[in-house]
Design an enzyme around this catalytic site. Structure first.
Site, mmCIF file in Angstrom:
data_model
loop_
_atom_site.group_PDB
_atom_site.id
_atom_site.type_symbol
_atom_site.label_atom_id
_atom_site.label_comp_id
_atom_site.label_asym_id
_atom_site.label_seq_id
_atom_site.Cartn_x
_atom_site.Cartn_y
_atom_site.Cartn_z
ATOM 1 N N GLN A 125 0.842 -1.195 0.000
ATOM 2 C CA GLN A 125 0.000 0.000 0.000
ATOM 3 C C GLN A 125 0.870 1.235 0.000
ATOM 4 O O GLN A 125 1.833 1.311 0.750
ATOM 5 C CB GLN A 125 -0.821 0.109 1.271
ATOM 6 C CG GLN A 125 -1.594 -1.089 1.677
ATOM 7 C CD GLN A 125 -2.402 -0.751 2.911
ATOM 8 O OE1 GLN A 125 -3.378 -0.021 2.837
ATOM 9 N NE2 GLN A 125 -1.997 -1.268 4.044
ATOM 10 N N GLY A 126 0.464 2.219 -0.764
ATOM 11 C CA GLY A 126 1.203 3.477 -0.799
ATOM 12 C C GLY A 126 0.335 4.669 -0.475
ATOM 13 O O GLY A 126 -0.162 5.355 -1.360
ATOM 14 N N GLU A 243 -15.061 -3.734 5.116
ATOM 15 C CA GLU A 243 -14.153 -4.866 4.937
ATOM 16 C C GLU A 243 -12.917 -4.682 5.810
ATOM 17 O O GLU A 243 -12.484 -5.586 6.498
ATOM 18 C CB GLU A 243 -13.733 -4.995 3.467
ATOM 19 C CG GLU A 243 -14.886 -5.187 2.510
ATOM 20 C CD GLU A 243 -15.469 -6.590 2.536
ATOM 21 O OE1 GLU A 243 -14.931 -7.454 3.229
ATOM 22 O OE2 GLU A 243 -16.494 -6.795 1.863
ATOM 23 N N GLU A 371 -5.091 7.574 18.421
ATOM 24 C CA GLU A 371 -5.558 8.921 18.780
ATOM 25 C C GLU A 371 -6.569 9.417 17.739
ATOM 26 O O GLU A 371 -7.570 10.056 18.077
ATOM 27 C CB GLU A 371 -4.376 9.904 18.862
ATOM 28 C CG GLU A 371 -3.470 9.693 20.072
ATOM 29 C CD GLU A 371 -2.615 8.435 19.975
ATOM 30 O OE1 GLU A 371 -2.402 7.921 18.854
ATOM 31 O OE2 GLU A 371 -2.169 7.959 21.034
#
Ligand SMILES: Cc1cc2nc3c(=O)[nH]c(=O)nc-3n(C[C@H](O)[C@H](O)[C@H](O)COP(=O)(O)OP(=O)(O)OC[C@H]3O[C@@H](n4cnc5c(N)ncnc54)[C@H](O)[C@@H]3O)c2cc1C
Lengths: 386, 342
Positions: A125-126, A243, A371
């Site tokens: 993932q980018g 998902e 957070e």
């Protein structure tokens, strides 16, 4: 309410159990954060796919079983119970896969999903960039249209498994004049494209579990864009929808850790202080609570319900549970807990606790820091002012 | 496998929630505390709605519902900090008595519970006091592994003062007799404790949510430094943390209502005790000095939660019991253990 598995569900469990018993590698695979381990895990994905167990919730036409969410939970329970290897392609199958099914063209689905299921393409993932972590809308990496290509320039970082992965998906700014969450597109990029430099980043355990990605005039066909140009933010948010909220971390994983913790405690009970017992019980309770909560969510979704802010509640709960279970284990192990590798018989278990502890520290950070999740709960669930 | 309530169950819950919001809002609870402590008018309406007979068998004029239906109603009673002793009737007394409904005297008492003409109090030997003992017509009391059904006239009640101004507790002095014996089944008192534990847990869920809701309401309106205090992240995170604890105590309570298994009840009990304690301490912090007063409604909910934390087996009792069940060779643990253990 009916808390019993149907005969069909029991049969499915039995089938998974038998298959896992016959196929799960006897020996623990090398870490998928090493070149060799990565390929071992890719091979395991192929084995899973050969049994149509790669992604049971996918349609049969894509090598899945069209399983519902309860069956998915059963599958996961059997998977973790069998001690099967980690899923090296989880970013693909759990995150990109469902997103492709919703937003991909027929051509894109046919092109990417079967290869993903077969382990031929392992995905990274980018999203994150040096200047855009929690504040993902601050990303700056550009993908500028040039005929039927995008030309990408910029930098992504913390991309898990990108050192060895085949592809990455992520958000790129296709409108250079845009700011914040406008003007971004969701693009799929082969990591062997000329102009991409991958710099491995060693994680806390010393292994190159993620990478920095530098893009220098990287040309990617427009057909690799998912959804419309400029629609990227919405698609990325959908990826973070149900998902991801449900599938990123299935309860079985934590229940098996809790079980190991109970076993560890019982082996050391005579020498640890009495208060540890309550921490162990708390770990067991919380892992159960997470499972029960997920069964409730799954039942609701099967009945046509929609996912709400569960993803944020879940994220906080599982990540803090995982960390506290590992802290408790290390406290039980005492001086042995610093063993990263050794010839002792019990070393494998100790190393698992230690590595698990290191990784558990990342849980409250990745997939949206806790957070940020607390902000979301306070603002969207409790309606507190921004 | 379906871990969900039916539409009907949720609808009934909503009806009760709306009723209590109208008839037992915080202002009415305050009024009640300043006056008699109980509202006969509200009790009459609860009876009229069929709530006292919720778990009484249909043959005795009740609705014959299970504790899966009941748990949602008990949660609502907690949410409202209902002063009247509905919970102990429907979640402890009636389910215990229903097993002995073939005895004519018991059947009559059950019919009386459903009709709202007979009140029961229930006390376990672990607990030093019995709630609502003074007003009860009969008391379900345990002694030496046996459960007794004791008429009010056979006990001496010494009232004590609870931190919760709406709880009426008392020490009960009594002598068991053959004529009071209901059951000598060695498991009966554990069952009583389980029912009580479930009732306390379900109420605690509702109480905890009210405390968070009250604090969130206050945080939206109270201004400091020119803004609503709810816009301060420390305040947000305190409340979000409690909301997480409440959400993950919920499913264990619902599962316990379905299985009534000791392991599930102890889990639910501990999870709710912790969540409700966190809700109380967080809510008072968010209210500031206001929260430390008798003037602000919050304290009714905090005090109910504190009182309920100790009864029907406290945290230590349930952890010890859990440890015997979870830290044992034959415990169903791990990924397929959730629904394997009965
Ligand atoms: C093991 C691991 C794997 C990862 N894999 C990937 C990957 O595959 N692809 C990818 O794109 N990224 C990945 N990430 C990156 C991850 O998404 C980011 O770390 C995360 O979004 C937080 O960003 P940051 O690290 O820049 O921290 P920052 O955003 O700088 O935050 C630092 C601290 O400040 C707090 N903070 C920030 N903003 C706020 C706010 N508004 N309110 C309160 N507190 C705030 C955070 O909660 C955190 O505690 C991975 C991270 C880890 C640890």
């Amino acid at each position: 309410m009916d808390l019993q598995y149907t005969p069909k569900q029991q049969a499915f469990r039995a089938e998974v159990r038998a298959w896992m018993a016959a196929h799960v590698p006897q020996r623990r695979l090398k870490s998928y954060d090493t070149a060799e381990g990565f390929e071992e895990h890719r091979a395991w994905e192929r084995v899973l796919n050969s049994g149509r167990f790669g992604m049971v919730t996918w349609p049969e036409a894509l090598g899945g079983r069209g399983a519902d969410l309860i069956e998915w939970l059963i599958f996961e329970e059997e998977y973790y119970r069998a001690g099967a290897p980690g899923r090296v392609n989880q970013n693909g199958i759990f995150l990109l896969g469902p997103t492709l099914m919703e937003y991909g063209t027929a051509e894109q689905k046919a092109r990417f999903l079967p290869r993903m299921a077969a382990g031929d393409d392992i995905w990274a993932q980018g999203w994150s960039e040096p200047g855009a972590g929690s504040d993902m809308a601050a990303i700056r990496t550009k993908a500028i249209r040039d005929g039927d290509h995008y030309v990408i320039n910029g930098q992504k970082t913390w991309s898990t498994r990108a050192v060895f992965a085949d592809w990455c998906f992520g958000l790129f700014r296709t409108d250079p004049e845009s700011s914040r969450h406008h003007g971004m597109s969701f693009i799929l990029v082969p990591l062997d494209t000329p102009g991409i430099t991958r710099r491995p980043i060693p994680q806390l355990d010393g292994e190159p579990g993620f990478a920095e990605l530098f893009f220098d005039d990287v040309r990617v066909p427009v057909g690799n864009r998912l959804g419309d140009e400029g629609q990227g933010w919405n698609i990325a948010m959908a990826t973070a929808g149900f998902e991801r909220g449900l599938m990123l971390r299935s309860p079985a994983r934590f229940q098996e850790t809790a079980k190991r913790l109970v076993q560890l405690y019982r082996r050391h009970e005579a020498r640890v202080s009495p208060g540890v017992r309550d921490l162990v019980l708390k770990a067991w309770m919380d892992a159960e609570a997470y499972a029960l909560n997920t069964y409730m969510t799954a039942s609701r979704l099967i009945a046509g319900g929609k996912i709400g802010q569960e993803a944020s509640l879940n994220k906080i709960f599982w990540s803090e549970l995982d960390r506290s279970m590992h802290e408790t284990a290390l406290s039980i192990l005492g001086a042995r807990g610093e063993l990263l590798a050794s010839g002792l018989d019990e070393a494998d278990d100790i190393t698992r606790w230690l590595k698990g502890f290191l990784f558990s520290l990342a849980g409250p950070i990745y997939a949206g820091a806790n957070e940020i999740q607390r902000n979301i709960i306070a603002e969207r669930l409790l309606n507190l002012p921004r | 496998m379906k871990f969900a309530f039916t539409e009907d169950q949720l609808l009934f819950r909503d009806t009760v929630r709306d009723f209590l919001a109208a008839e037992c809002g915080p202002a009415q609870v305050r009024e009640c505390a300043a006056g008699e402590g109980r509202s006969p008018a509200r009790w009459a309406k609860l009876v009229e709605m069929g709530l006292t007979g919720l778990t009484v068998p249909e043959a005795q004029g009740g609705l014959g519902l299970s504790l899966v239906d009941g748990v949602l109603i008990v949660e609502e009673a907690g949410r409202a900090a209902l002063p009247e002793p509905l919970v102990d009737q429907i979640a402890i007394a009636a389910p215990l008595l229903a097993a002995f409904a073939d005895r004519t005297d018991v059947a009559e008492i059950l019919a009386g519970i459903a009709a709202g003409t007979v009140k029961l109090a229930a006390g376990h030997p672990l607990d030093p006091f019995v709630a609502d003992a003074g007003d009860a017509d009969y008391l379900l009391l345990g002694r030496e592994d046996a459960l007794h059904l004791v008429p009010r006239g056979r006990v001496t009640v010494t009232a004590e003062v609870s931190v919760d101004p709406l709880r009426r507790i008392a020490a009960v002095d009594w002598t068991p007799g053959n004529d009071t014996l209901l059951s000598a089944d060695p498991a009966i008192l554990d069952r009583m404790l389980d029912l009580g534990g479930l009732a306390a847990a379900a109420q605690g869920l509702g109480l905890a949510q009210t405390m968070v809701d009250l604090a969130a309401d206050y945080a939206r309106t109270r201004q400091q430094f020119g803004k609503a205090i709810g816009s301060f992240q420390a305040v947000k995170h305190h409340l979000a943390t409690v909301q997480v604890a409440i959400e993950f105590a919920r499913a264990p309570v619902y599962k316990a209502a379905f299985t009534l298994a000791p392991r599930d009840i102890s889990h639910a009990r501990v999870a709710v005790i912790d969540a409700a304690a966190a809700a109380a301490r967080t809510a008072i912090q968010v209210f500031g000095a206001m929260g430390y007063t008798y003037e602000v409604d919050l304290h009714f909910f905090m005090k109910r939660a504190w009182a309920l934390a100790g009864v029907w087996g406290d945290r230590h009792y349930h952890l010890a019991r859990l440890s015997r069940m979870v830290l044992s060779d034959d415990a169903a643990l791990g990924a397929d253990g959730t629904f394997a253990d009965k």
